[in-house]
Design an enzyme around this catalytic site. Structure first.
Site, mmCIF file in Angstrom:
data_model
loop_
_atom_site.group_PDB
_atom_site.id
_atom_site.type_symbol
_atom_site.label_atom_id
_atom_site.label_comp_id
_atom_site.label_asym_id
_atom_site.label_seq_id
_atom_site.Cartn_x
_atom_site.Cartn_y
_atom_site.Cartn_z
ATOM 1 N N HIS A 158 21.823 -2.414 25.105
ATOM 2 C CA HIS A 158 22.644 -1.209 25.113
ATOM 3 C C HIS A 158 23.159 -0.962 26.526
ATOM 4 O O HIS A 158 22.404 -1.038 27.495
ATOM 5 C CB HIS A 158 21.818 0.001 24.651
ATOM 6 N N SER A 159 24.460 -0.734 26.652
ATOM 7 C CA SER A 159 25.068 -0.369 27.928
ATOM 8 C C SER A 159 24.810 -1.464 28.976
ATOM 9 O O SER A 159 25.112 -2.625 28.752
ATOM 10 C CB SER A 159 24.533 1.000 28.368
ATOM 11 N N LEU A 160 24.211 -1.095 30.113
ATOM 12 C CA LEU A 160 23.935 -2.076 31.166
ATOM 13 C C LEU A 160 23.000 -3.178 30.686
ATOM 14 O O LEU A 160 23.072 -4.315 31.148
ATOM 15 C CB LEU A 160 23.344 -1.371 32.389
#
Length: 683
Positions: A338-340
Site C-alpha cells: 500500500h502506498s510507499l
C-alpha cells in the site's frame, strides 16, 4: 450494630420465583474468551467456536501441564493453556489474558457482558447446582471485592456493586449497590461467536504498509488493517466461491502483515530529529517526523537500505515460519503493498535475479516469438529516419531492435552503412537510451543482458536483498510507482519487460486517491485509454455511475437530434421559393420531412454499434499481456466532493470488497478456479 438483614427481594417487575425442589441440573457449557486492551479499555472477545472446542479439549486432556500450546485464529496466535496467555506468532504484540468462561455480568460503561474469574465462576456454578437440585433459591454469594451476587431463580440473578462510604457503620452491600444482570452460559448473553476459519490454506499473501505507523483513517496499525482485509476475504469467498467451497476446492487465503516502520525508527533517527525539530506546533511536527519523512528516508541511500533489508528479511522470516507451522502447504505466495510499501516491493522485485534456466528459456522465447517483430521494428525506425533503402542490409544481418541498440559505429561501418546514415542511427540510439526505461537490466526482453553504455535506474540502492521464493502476483494499492519512476527519469517502460521472478502485476487505485498514479501510459504512451473499471462485488455498476452515464448519453442524443432539426429548418428557410415548381417543392419538403423522420431511426441504430467491445489494448508483458491499471468505483456520497474524500480514497483499500474480490479472483485463477458467476465488465 444492626443485625444482618435477609437478602432483599427481587426488583419490581422481575419474574416471580420458580422454586422447583429436586429440579434437574445440567452442567454449563464453557466458552473461551481473551481480553483485548485498546486505549486502556478492556474488552472480552470470544474465540471462534472451533477454537473454543480445541481449547476445551486440550483443557480436559491435561491442560494444566506445562508447555501445552493450542494454535488459534487460523494459526496466527498460540494459547499457552497453563499460563492462560494468548501470544501472537508472526508479529510482536502484547500477550492477552485468556479465560475459560461460564458466568458473566453486564458492565457499567458499555453494557457488554464481562466474564467472572474462573475460580469465582466455579463457586457460582456450585451454588447454582445446589439451588437447582434442592430448590433453595435466594442464595447470596460474596466475591473477594465485597460484591454480592444473589440467585433469585434460574432466570433472575443479580450482581450488586458496593458503593464506597466514609461511614464506619456501613450497611450491607445489598442495600447500596446498583443491581447488574448476571447470566449463566454464553448462550444467554448477546455476543456474536464466529464459526471459525477454514483449515485449508490455498495461498499466502504478504502485505507491506506505507508511510507512518497508522494505516487508515482511524489510525490503526497494519496488523489491524490486514485483519479487516482477511475478514472481508472470508466473506467474499463465501459469497462468490460457494460452489468451489462445497466441492472442497477452496479453503482460504492467508494475509500476513509486514512491518518496517518500527525497525526504521528504532535506529536512533528519531532522537536526531527531535534535537533539530522546532518546539512550535508540536503535534503537527511530530506527525510529519513520524509519517511524511518516511518518503525522504526511502530516497536516502542510508535509510533506504535499512527499509529494503527489513522488508526482505521480514518476508523471508515470515515465509520460513509459516512453512514450519504449515508443513503441508503447497500453495503459492503473492505480495501486496500500500502506498510507499508498493514502491518498496516494486524496487525489490525489479532487482531480483531469475534462475539461469529461466533466463535461457526467456532468451529462447524472445528469439522465437519476437525475432520477426524485432526486424519489423527496425524497419519502422529506419523509415522514421528516412533510411528505408538500408532495410535489406539490416534484414540480411538479422538485426532486430535489441541488436540495433547494441550496435557501435564500427559495427555499422562493417555493414557498409555510409557516414551520414551512421551518424543518424547512432544519434537515434543515444537519444532513445535516455528515454527508455532502464530500471531493468538492459533494453532487451530478458532481464540479465545489460546494454553497454546505458545507465541503470534501479532506485536509490545498488545492493538489493533476494527473496527466498518467487511471488505469483504483485498487488499495488494506491501506488505512487508511476510518479517515482518518472521522477527518476524513466519516461517509458519497455513493453517486453516483465518482473524477473513475478509474472503478475495489478495496480489498483481509488479515482480520488491523491497518491495513486497509473502505469499503463508509461508502456503505451501513444494511446489514450481509461483504466479498467473494477466491477462491483454485487455484480453491477453503482447506481449513480449508471445514472451519470445514462444522462451523458441522453444529452448527446438530444444535442444531435436538436442540431439535425435546426439544420433542416435552416436549409428550408434559406431555400429561395419558386412559384412555378410548387408541386416539386412540396415533394422536396415531403422528402425533407421524411429525411428528418428517418434521422432518429438511424440514431437509434447507433447504440448497438457503440456497445461493441473495443479491440484489446496491448500493455506489454508486465502483467503477462493483461491489463494492469484497475480503478475502483467511487461511492455515491464520495461523488459529491472529490477533495473532501481524497484522504479517505487513499485509505479505503483495507475494507474494500471490490479490491479484495479482485485479489481473490486473480489468485484462484492461477489455480484454475473461477467465480461462481463472472462479474460484468471483468477481464
Amino acid at each position: 450494630m444492626a443485625a444482618q438483614e435477609p437478602p432483599r427481594p427481587p426488583p419490581v417487575g422481575a419474574e416471580p420465583p420458580e422454586p422447583e425442589p429436586g429440579g434437574r441440573y445440567e452442567a454449563v457449557v464453557p466458552h473461551w474468551f481473551y481480553c483485548k486492551v485498546t486505549d486502556t479499555r478492556e474488552r472480552w472477545v470470544p474465540f471462534s467456536a472451533q477454537d473454543s472446542e480445541r481449547l476445551e479439549e486440550a483443557h480436559g486432556a491435561g491442560g494444566a501441564q506445562e508447555g501445552v500450546v493450542v494454535p488459534t485464529s487460523g494459526g496466527r496466535y498460540d494459547v499457552q493453556l497453563r499460563a492462560r496467555r494468548r501470544v501472537a506468532v508472526y508479529w510482536e504484540e502484547e500477550a492477552a489474558e485468556v479465560r475459560r468462561c461460564t458466568w458473566f455480568y453486564k458492565g457499567d460503561k458499555d453494557n457488554k457482558f464481562i466474564p467472572y474469574s474462573e475460580a469465582f465462576s466455579e463457586e457460582l456454578e456450585e451454588a447454582y447446582m445446589i439451588a437447582v437440585t434442592l430448590g433453595e433459591w435466594k442464595k447470596k454469594l460474596e466475591s473477594p471485592n465485597r460484591e454480592v451476587i444473589i440467585l433469585h431463580n434460574p432466570k433472575l440473578m443479580v450482581h450488586y456493586h458496593p458503593v464506597a462510604s466514609s461511614d464506619d457503620w456501613v450497611s450491607t452491600p445489598t442495600e447500596q449497590g446498583r443491581p447488574r444482570t448476571v447470566k449463566r452460559g454464553v448462550d444467554n448473553i448477546a455476543v456474536e461467536i464466529p464459526s471459525g476459519e477454514p483449515l485449508q490454506i490455498d495461498h499466502l499473501v504478504f502485505v507491506v504498509h506505507g508511510i507512518g505507523p497508522a494505516c487508515d483513517i482511524r489510525f490503526r496499525s497494519i496488523v489491524q488493517c490486514v485483519n479487516d482485509f482477511r475478514n472481508v476475504s472470508l466473506s467474499m469467498l463465501q459469497a462468490h466461491f460457494k460452489k468451489a467451497q462445497e466441492q472442497q476446492q477452496v479453503g482460504r487465503v492467508e494475509f500476513l502483515p509486514v512491518n518496517w516502520h518500527s525497525s526504521l525508527h528504532s535506529t536512533g533517527v528519531d532522537v536526531d530529529l527531535e534535537r533539530i525539530t522546532l518546539p512550535s506546533i508540536n503535534r503537527l511536527r511530530h506527525f510529519i517526523n513520524d509519517t511524511i519523512l518516511d518518503v525522504f528516508f526511502y530516497n536516502s541511500s542510508t535509510y533506504c537500505q535499512t527499509i529494503v533489508d527489513t522488508v526482505a528479511s521480514e518476508m523471508n522470516r515470515l515465509h520460513r515460519l509459516f512453512l514450519q507451522r504449515n508443513p503441508h502447504f503447497r500453495g503459492g505466495v503473492s505480495i501486496a503493498g500500500h502506498s510507499l510499501g508498493s514502491l518498496i516491493l516494486f524496487d525489490l522485485l525489479t532487482n531480483q535475479k531469475a534462475d539461469p534456466q529461466e533466463d535461457e528459456h526467456c532468451a529462447q522465447g524472445t528469439r522465437t516469438t519476437s525475432s520477426m517483430g524485432g526486424i519489423e521494428e527496425v524497419k519502422e525506425i529506419l523509415k522514421k529516419l528516412e533510411l528505408s533503402e538500408y532495410c535489406d542490409v539490416f534484414e540480411k544481418e538479422k538485426m532486430d531492435r535489441q541488436a540495433l541498440f547494441l550496435c557501435t559505429e564500427k559495427n555499422l561501418k562493417e555493414m557498409g552503412i555510409p557516414l551520414g546514415p551512421r551518424m543518424k542511427i547512432l544519434h537515434y540510439i543515444s537519444s532513445e537510451a535516455e528515454t527508455k526505461v532502464c530500471f531493468l537490466h538492459g533494453l532487451c526482453s530478458c532481464h540479465h543482458i545489460p546494454s553497454p553504455g546505458i545507465p541503470l535506474t534501479q532506485g536509490p540502492l545498488s545492493n538489493y536483498p533476494q527473496l527466498n521464493y518467487k511471488p505469483t502476483i504483485f498487488f499495488a494499492f494506491g501506488s505512487p510507482i508511476g510518479m517515482f519512476l518518472t521522477v527518476r527519469g524513466v519516461k517509458r517502460i519497455d513493453p517486453n519487460y516483465s518482473l524477473p521472478t513475478c509474472k503478475g502485476f495489478f495496480n489498483i487505485f481509488h479515482p480520488f486517491d491523491p497518491v495513486a498514479y497509473r502505469i499503463e501510459p508509461m508502456i503505451v504512451p501513444e494511446l489514450e485509454f481509461e483504466p479498467m473499471l473494477l466491477p462491483h462485488h454485487k455484480g453491477r455498476k453503482r447506481m449513480h455511475l449508471e445514472l451519470k452515464e445514462g444522462l451523458t448519453r441522453m444529452s448527446v442524443d438530444l444535442k444531435n437530434n436538436l442540431l439535425g432539426s435546426l439544420r433542416v429548418a435552416w436549409q428550408s428557410f434559406t431555400r429561395a421559393p419558386v412559384p412555378a415548381l410548387e408541386a416539386g417543392s412540396s415533394e422536396a419538403e415531403a422528402e425533407a420531412e421524411a429525411g428528418t423522420e428517418k434521422q432518429p431511426d438511424t440514431k437509434a441504430e447507433e447504440p448497438p454499434a457503440a456497445k461493441e467491445e473495443p479491440p484489446p489494448i496491448n500493455v506489454g508483458r508486465l502483467n503477462g499481456g493483461n491489463r494492469i491499471d484497475y480503478v475502483l468505483q467511487e461511492k455515491p456520497i464520495e461523488s459529491f466532493n472529490e477533495y473532501l474524500f481524497a484522504l479517505q480514497g487513499h485509505l479505503c483499500y483495507w475494507e474494500s470488497e471490490d479490491t479484495v474480490l479482485l485479489v481473490l479472483k486473480e489468485i484462484y485463477q492461477t489455480q484454475g478456479i473461477t467465480l461462481d458467476q463472472p462479474l460484468p465488465g471483468s477481464q
